[in-house]
Motif scaffolding. Sequence first.
Motif: not given
Length: 279
Positions: A41-66
Motif C-alpha cells: 500500500d503505497l499510500g501507507a508510506w506517503a509523506v504528508e506536506p508540512g511534516s518533518a519528513l516533507h521538509g527533510d526531503d525538500r532539503w536533501a532532494d533528490p536523496y530523499r530521507v523518506s
Amino acid sequence: MRWRATDPAFTVLGVTAPDPTTSIPLALFDDVVKWSQRRTDLGAWAVEPGSALHGDDRWADPYRVSHAAQHRLHSAIDNLHAVKLLLVDAATLPTFATFTLIRAGMENAAVVSWLLQPADQPERVRRRLQLEAGNAKNRDTALTLMLRNAGPDEQAAAAPLAEVLERLRGIGEAHGIPGREIDKRLPGWADIVKAATKHPRLSDIQLFQWRMCSALSHAEEWPSHILLSTPVGDDVDGVVTLHVETPAGLAQVSFGLASGMLRDAINLYDTRRMASRTA
C-alpha cells in the motif's frame, strides 16, 4: 558436530531442526504479517506536506530521507516475514539461517531509527547524505570490479564517485552542513544498533542478540558452543561430540527483539511523515 576439548576447531557432522510450531506462539508473527501487507500500500508510506519528513526531503532532494527510510523498512519487514514463512508456513527452524534473517531485520530497523531520531532537521539530513556517500563509495568499489573489462560506453555510464560526493556536499552546504560532516565514515553496526535502543534496560540484551545473530551469520564458533550445543556421550581421544540444535525459545526471543526494533522504527517513520504528529 565434534569438538576437541583442547582445540576450539570442530567439524560439523549434522544439526537438528525442531518443529517450532510446538513451542513458539503464532501471535508472535501478527505484526510482521500486518507490516508485510502494508508494504503493498503505497499510500501507507506517503509523506504528508508540512511534516518533518516533507521538509527533510525538500532539503536533501533528490536523496530523499523518506526514500532511504522506506527502503530499509521494506528490507527489514521482508527479512522478518521470511522468518515467519520458515517457522510457521514451512514449520521448520533452521539452525543458522534463522538468525541471519533476524540480523538483517535488526540492522535495517536500527538504521531507520538512527536516521530519523534527531529532533533537528539538519542532523537528519546530514545522516541521510552520509548514508548516500557510503552507498556511493560501495557502489564505486563494486562497479570498478565489474567495469574493469567493460567498454568505454559502459564505463562512461557510471557517474564518477567524485562527482556524486561533490553533489552531496553541495546539498549539505546549501543548508549549513559542512562537507566534511558528509564525508565522515558511517558509525559501526554496533553503534547504530545501540543508538536505536529506546529502552535503556534492553540496550545490552539487544546488543548481545545482534552480536549473536551476526556471529551465527558468519559461522563464528562461540554461539554454537555456548548456546546451541550439548555434549553427547564422553569424549574420545579428546574429541567431544556435540548435538547442535537451535532452541525455539532462543529464536523466539531474538525474533521478538528484532520485531520490537522494527516496530519502533515504523512508529518513528510514521511520526515524521505525518503532519499532524510532526516532532
